[in-house]
Design a protein around this motif. Structure first.
Motif, mmCIF file in Angstrom:
data_model
loop_
_atom_site.group_PDB
_atom_site.id
_atom_site.type_symbol
_atom_site.label_atom_id
_atom_site.label_comp_id
_atom_site.label_asym_id
_atom_site.label_seq_id
_atom_site.Cartn_x
_atom_site.Cartn_y
_atom_site.Cartn_z
ATOM 1 N N LEU A 87 0.827 -1.212 0.000
ATOM 2 C CA LEU A 87 0.000 0.000 0.000
ATOM 3 C C LEU A 87 0.860 1.260 0.000
ATOM 4 C CD1 LEU A 87 -2.815 1.273 0.059
ATOM 5 C CD2 LEU A 87 -2.782 1.097 2.549
ATOM 6 N N GLU A 88 1.988 1.202 0.733
ATOM 7 C CA GLU A 88 2.893 2.369 0.764
ATOM 8 C C GLU A 88 3.348 2.712 -0.649
ATOM 9 O OE1 GLU A 88 3.495 4.296 3.317
ATOM 10 O OE2 GLU A 88 2.111 2.997 4.411
ATOM 11 N N GLU A 89 3.680 1.672 -1.403
ATOM 12 C CA GLU A 89 4.141 1.855 -2.778
ATOM 13 C C GLU A 89 3.040 2.521 -3.615
ATOM 14 O OE1 GLU A 89 7.461 0.586 -3.886
ATOM 15 O OE2 GLU A 89 6.810 2.235 -5.156
ATOM 16 N N ILE B 135 12.645 8.574 -10.075
ATOM 17 C CA ILE B 135 11.972 7.595 -9.213
ATOM 18 C C ILE B 135 12.856 6.360 -9.092
ATOM 19 C CG2 ILE B 135 9.679 8.434 -9.835
ATOM 20 C CD1 ILE B 135 9.253 5.930 -11.462
ATOM 21 N N THR B 136 12.632 5.604 -8.036
ATOM 22 C CA THR B 136 13.455 4.414 -7.830
ATOM 23 C C THR B 136 13.020 3.315 -8.792
ATOM 24 O OG1 THR B 136 11.947 3.508 -6.203
ATOM 25 C CG2 THR B 136 13.704 4.945 -5.367
ATOM 26 N N ARG B 137 13.887 2.340 -8.955
ATOM 27 C CA ARG B 137 13.569 1.222 -9.840
ATOM 28 C C ARG B 137 12.316 0.499 -9.334
ATOM 29 N NH1 ARG B 137 18.026 -3.265 -10.887
ATOM 30 N NH2 ARG B 137 17.994 -2.837 -13.090
ATOM 31 N N ALA B 138 12.230 0.309 -8.000
ATOM 32 C CA ALA B 138 11.064 -0.383 -7.434
ATOM 33 C C ALA B 138 9.781 0.385 -7.739
ATOM 34 C CB ALA B 138 11.232 -0.550 -5.926
ATOM 35 N N ALA B 139 9.872 1.714 -7.623
ATOM 36 C CA ALA B 139 8.688 2.539 -7.902
ATOM 37 C C ALA B 139 8.309 2.447 -9.364
ATOM 38 C CB ALA B 139 8.967 3.987 -7.518
ATOM 39 N N LYS B 161 19.397 5.552 -17.030
ATOM 40 C CA LYS B 161 18.190 4.839 -17.481
ATOM 41 C C LYS B 161 16.934 5.607 -17.086
ATOM 42 C CE LYS B 161 20.289 0.372 -17.881
ATOM 43 N NZ LYS B 161 20.157 -1.063 -17.700
ATOM 44 N N PHE B 162 15.877 5.317 -17.818
ATOM 45 C CA PHE B 162 14.617 6.032 -17.628
ATOM 46 C C PHE B 162 13.473 5.038 -17.500
ATOM 47 C CE2 PHE B 162 17.614 8.710 -19.778
ATOM 48 C CZ PHE B 162 17.459 9.942 -19.155
ATOM 49 N N CYS B 163 12.451 5.434 -16.760
ATOM 50 C CA CYS B 163 11.312 4.548 -16.546
ATOM 51 C C CYS B 163 10.442 4.553 -17.809
ATOM 52 C CB CYS B 163 10.505 5.046 -15.341
ATOM 53 S SG CYS B 163 9.184 3.935 -14.878
ATOM 54 N N CYS B 168 9.595 -3.772 -21.893
ATOM 55 C CA CYS B 168 9.325 -4.263 -20.537
ATOM 56 C C CYS B 168 8.161 -5.258 -20.592
ATOM 57 C CB CYS B 168 8.977 -3.103 -19.619
ATOM 58 S SG CYS B 168 10.170 -1.750 -19.682
ATOM 59 N N GLY B 169 7.873 -5.849 -19.460
ATOM 60 C CA GLY B 169 6.771 -6.795 -19.409
ATOM 61 C C GLY B 169 5.476 -6.104 -19.023
ATOM 62 N N GLN B 170 4.812 -6.644 -17.989
ATOM 63 C CA GLN B 170 3.519 -6.077 -17.582
ATOM 64 C C GLN B 170 3.683 -4.742 -16.858
ATOM 65 O OE1 GLN B 170 1.632 -9.235 -15.358
ATOM 66 N NE2 GLN B 170 0.427 -9.774 -17.165
ATOM 67 N N THR B 171 4.868 -4.524 -16.318
ATOM 68 C CA THR B 171 5.116 -3.256 -15.627
ATOM 69 C C THR B 171 6.158 -2.436 -16.379
ATOM 70 O OG1 THR B 171 6.897 -4.129 -14.270
ATOM 71 C CG2 THR B 171 4.647 -4.358 -13.398
ATOM 72 N N CYS B 172 6.258 -1.162 -16.054
ATOM 73 C CA CYS B 172 7.299 -0.329 -16.633
ATOM 74 C C CYS B 172 8.656 -0.820 -16.121
ATOM 75 C CB CYS B 172 7.135 1.121 -16.200
ATOM 76 S SG CYS B 172 5.513 1.804 -16.490
ATOM 77 N N CYS B 173 9.719 -0.424 -16.758
ATOM 78 C CA CYS B 173 11.035 -0.808 -16.241
ATOM 79 C C CYS B 173 12.055 0.294 -16.582
ATOM 80 C CB CYS B 173 11.479 -2.142 -16.815
ATOM 81 S SG CYS B 173 11.667 -2.150 -18.600
ATOM 82 N N CYS B 174 13.181 0.256 -15.853
ATOM 83 C CA CYS B 174 14.242 1.220 -16.106
ATOM 84 C C CYS B 174 15.025 0.764 -17.326
ATOM 85 C CB CYS B 174 15.161 1.331 -14.881
ATOM 86 S SG CYS B 174 14.356 2.146 -13.503
#
Lengths: 277, 176
Positions: A87-89, B135-139, B161-163, B168-174
């Motif tokens: 949720l934080e994310e 933004i971070t890679r996780a974000a 690198k840029f988001c 990428c797959g189902q999510t964005c990636c760096c």
């Protein structure tokens, strides 16, 4: 969007920030308080129910009846932005999204990625990419007596003045980030100020203080490289930046210690220190 | 020392899809088609404005000499035209090389400096994401692929690198 509208929304809020109306709704009323803390600075309750954008926070989590964990989902209008078990994310992405949306869509305002401080009724704008040392320099300028305006965006109006964007200052150190409330910095400025110095400085531990003054045109390009609505509203952006560069010198170069750079910048603004062309 | 330059036949200044502003004697041009911004020095801007599709480099040089009161060579105007063409501010294809020779670079710069320089500075205008904070890679990887939000924010923890959504797959990636 209709499908999304049919979901059970328990609570919501409507705010306006820099002329952009935002609606946020959620299926869990207890989350709304946390959402309110993540809204862009300067947000205030909107008068009507109409929004330029509706952001939906669908809180998931464990579903005891079916022994599954639902994702937390974040939508911007009908577009799904994030899908995560954290949720934080999800809330972090909400804050990023709202901030960027306001920066892009704010009418009659040009948001430039920059730190800003006020000094004796004039503003210093510090454009730069992330990790170029903007926040550190802003903190040093505030420590030297300047007034905090922003460590994220210079909000410029059509007259070339800068408005406050007083989010918490993000101080990065030892691999972590610490948020410093503007109140702890002596409070943020409230009135728009005329920009009188633009300094695109990059931190380098061995840099000597030898800033170079750019021509007004090159100065506009320097700011344009960090302008959020550059592609969306180029006419307005160019006109606004031109107005700033026609009255404020734009300097560039490396800087070492923030405290020294802060003193030099204030001296430059006061005309006590020259800059080579 | 001499070098060959790409010489320019008569060219016409591009007028469409451009936003033009002036500041401090320089001319700012925003290319709405390519999302590039240019800053033309006063002389480069003069050459650009006088590209009518008929005047040759030699004719432009003569007119510029009269305007500045200094002798301006065809080679100087040719370099300005070449820079303007490279910035895509002239109509038509890039100029073909005619194999003429030019005085040394130092000599050319000296001549150009006497008439206020010939600089054409260019940058690519950033997208909203590119101008935003990193933004971070996780974000980045928490963002669902295929939406405008993963539109090029710089990734804080992955230099250069840029988001992005592509590759990428189902999510964005760096991504580079």
């Amino acid at each position: 969007m209709e499908k999304l509208d049919r979901l059970g929304w328990a609570d919501g809020l409507n705010v306006v920030a820099y002329g952009v109306r935002i609606g946020v709704r959620t299926n869990r009323p207890e989350v709304l308080e946390r959402v309110a803390a993540l809204l862009p600075p300067g947000s205030r309750p909107a008068a009507g129910p109409v929004s330029d954008r509706i952001v939906s926070v669908l809180v998931g989590g464990p579903d005891p009846g079916r022994n599954v964990r639902r994702f937390h989902l974040l939508y911007s209008d009908a577009l799904m932005l994030a899908r995560t078990h954290d949720l934080e994310e999800a809330l972090g992405r909400l804050a990023d999204h709202l901030q960027l949306y306001v920066a892009e869509a704010a009418p009659r305002r040009v948001f430039v990625h920059a730190g800003v401080v006020g000094w004796r009724g004039r503003a210093i704008v510090l454009p730069g990419v992330s990790y170029s040392g903007k926040s550190t320099l802003v903190a040093a300028l505030v420590a030297a007596g300047a007034t905090y305006y922003s460590d994220e965006y210079a909000v410029l109006d059509g007259r070339g003045r800068v408005h406050p964007f007083p989010r918490a200052l993000q101080s990065r150190a030892h691999g972590g980030t610490r948020s410093i409330d503007p109140e702890a910095l002596g409070g943020a400025g409230t009135d728009p100020l005329p920009v009188r110095l633009v300094a695109a400085l990059r931190y380098s531990p061995r840099a000597r203080w030898r800033p170079r003054r750019l021509t007004a045109g090159a100065g506009v390009l320097e700011m344009l490289a960090h302008a959020v609505p550059a592609r969306g509203r180029p006419r307005e952006v160019l006109a606004t930046l031109r107005r700033v560069a026609s009255v404020a010198p734009v300097i560039t170069g490396g800087r070492a210690e923030a405290a020294e750079a802060a003193q030099r910048l204030l001296a430059t603004l006061d005309g006590a220190e020259g800059v080579t062309r | 020392m001499t070098r060959k330059v790409t010489w320019a036949p008569p060219r016409r200044a591009r007028r469409s899809d451009l936003v033009v502003e002036e500041v401090g004697g320089e001319t700012l041009v925003y290319d709405l088609e390519r999302h590039r911004a240019h800053c033309l020095s006063a002389t480069a801007a003069w050459v650009w404005r006088h590209c009518d599709g008929k005047s040759t480099a030699a004719e432009l040089a003569r007119r510029l000499s009269r305007k500045t009161g200094r002798e301006v060579g065809e080679d100087v105007v040719g370099v300005a035209l070449h820079r303007l063409a490279r910035a895509r501010l002239l109509d038509g294809a890039a100029p073909a090389a005619e194999g003429r020779t030019l005085a040394s670079r130092r000599e050319l710069l000296r001549k150009a400096a006497l008439i206020g320089g010939l600089s054409v500075l260019s940058i690519a205008a950033p997208s909203a994401g590119q101008a935003a904070t990193c933004i971070t890679r996780a974000a980045c990887e928490a963002l669902v692929n295929g939406n405008p939000t993963c539109a090029g924010q710089p990734c804080c923890d992955v230099a250069g690198k840029f988001c992005r959504s592509q590759g990428c797959g189902q999510t964005c990636c760096c991504h580079v």
